[in-house]
Write a protein that holds these residues in place. Structure first.
Motif, mmCIF file in Angstrom:
data_model
loop_
_atom_site.group_PDB
_atom_site.id
_atom_site.type_symbol
_atom_site.label_atom_id
_atom_site.label_comp_id
_atom_site.label_asym_id
_atom_site.label_seq_id
_atom_site.Cartn_x
_atom_site.Cartn_y
_atom_site.Cartn_z
ATOM 1 N N GLU A 161 3.900 5.768 -5.490
ATOM 2 C CA GLU A 161 2.521 6.188 -5.241
ATOM 3 C C GLU A 161 1.988 7.031 -6.401
ATOM 4 O O GLU A 161 2.630 7.974 -6.855
ATOM 5 N N THR B 205 -1.620 3.480 -3.683
ATOM 6 C CA THR B 205 -1.864 4.608 -2.783
ATOM 7 C C THR B 205 -0.667 4.887 -1.887
ATOM 8 O O THR B 205 -0.697 5.823 -1.084
ATOM 9 N N GLN B 206 0.375 4.074 -2.036
ATOM 10 C CA GLN B 206 1.602 4.254 -1.266
ATOM 11 C C GLN B 206 2.740 3.609 -2.027
ATOM 12 O O GLN B 206 2.518 2.836 -2.959
ATOM 13 N N ASN B 207 3.952 3.925 -1.653
ATOM 14 C CA ASN B 207 5.103 3.283 -2.269
ATOM 15 C C ASN B 207 5.145 1.815 -1.857
ATOM 16 O O ASN B 207 5.002 1.480 -0.674
ATOM 17 N N VAL C 81 -4.276 -1.388 -1.026
ATOM 18 C CA VAL C 81 -3.118 -0.537 -1.340
ATOM 19 C C VAL C 81 -3.235 0.128 -2.705
ATOM 20 O O VAL C 81 -2.255 0.676 -3.199
#
Length: 307
Positions: A118, A70-72, A83
């Protein structure tokens, strides 16, 4: 005198009325047209609905759910449910080693080897081969390795993830030098419900990754190992280290769902031989007797309870 124009003789002709049969034919033609138009519209709607259903069915059959960040994420980060999320991608373009939601629990806590973007599916090749021991220890715990014998290892049947109690064999302080049994060994529970993180070099992470869940006595196991790594609090580490220096430690396996219970009882050789009980009975028989001196002679003439 002018003569009036002569009146023309003859009758006025009336317009002939349309026959009733013609009206009926016209009405039937209009009704047939309306029915045909309605049927044509319904046919088109049915074909359109069937086409949409086929497209949706083809779309559902051609996708799979995969795990995406959901994120880098930077290299060295640990995977966790906080995450990641799931996303549907075309099945024919998904890599063979993509991680699905059903498989993700196996990879929780694994380190990332490369930067992850992401929304991009996470592949098994992006992760470390296995979690290090430091990655699977609780944040407020420490790992302590101790040497063990076949008795403590249950002849190799002890497994990572088991819970054990720890017995401490030691020599109690000599409070009474005249007591021959005072310097002999004693045993007590040192701790209970301790989690085994590793047996030898086999860790909980190894078993999770390989899906080991069978009986270790089956097949090629039990395995031989001479060390056990335990998950302990800092206070437990200090206590365990000192106890190991002053005596011997032995592991006792607990049932899988048993809760740890503190036991403070200390057993010595006197408890095994029953010398405490005999001494207590002797002391009671003497202390409960009051000696009376009558006429210059002494004797136990009465037995009275102490108050």
């Amino acid at each position: 005198m002018a003569t009036p124009f002569p009146e023309e003789s003859g009758t006025v002709q009336k317009k002939r009325a349309r026959p009733l049969r013609a009206w009926i034919v016209l009405a039937l033609a209009i009704l047939a047209g309306l029915v045909a138009a309605y049927l044509a519209v319904q046919t088109l709607k049915t074909k359109e609905r069937d086409a949409i259903e086929r497209i949706l069915a083809r779309s559902n059959q051609g996708t799979i759910d995969v795990v995406v960040p959901t994120q880098n994420l930077a290299p060295g980060a640990l995977l966790s449910y906080a995450v990641v999320s799931k996303r549907a991608v075309p099945a024919d373009t998904a890599p063979a080693d993509v991680i699905t939601p059903e498989q993700f629990d196996t990879y929780v806590g694994h380190r990332i080897n490369i930067p992850l973007t992401e929304g991009k599916p996470i592949l098994r090749s992006y992760l470390s081969g296995k979690r290090a021991l430091a990655d699977i220890i609780a944040p407020d715990k420490l790992a302590l390795t101790m040497t063990v014998d076949n008795v403590s290892t249950l002849n190799g049947l002890l497994q990572p993830g088991d819970k054990v109690d720890i017995l401490w064999f030691y020599k109690p302080p000599q409070n009474d030098a005249s007591d021959d049994l005072a310097s002999k060994d004693a045993v007590r529970y040192l701790d209970s419900g301790i989690k085994v993180m590793a047996t030898g070099t086999r860790t909980i992470s190894d078993d999770s990754q390989s899906g080991v869940s069978d009986d270790p006595a089956a097949g090629s196991r039990p395995e031989s190992f001479s060390t056990v790594t335990l998950e302990l609090s800092p206070d437990q580490v200090e206590k365990m280290t000192l106890a190991k220096r002053l005596g011997e430690l032995q592991l006792v396996l607990r049932p899988a769902n048993a809760q740890g219970k503190e036991i403070n009882k200390v057993f010595t050789i006197k408890d095994i031989l029953g010398t405490h009980e005999r001494a207590r009975r002797h002391f009671t028989s003497v202390s409960d007797t009051i000696e009376y001196i009558v006429g210059g002679t002494g004797g136990h003439v009465a037995r009275m309870p102490n108050t």
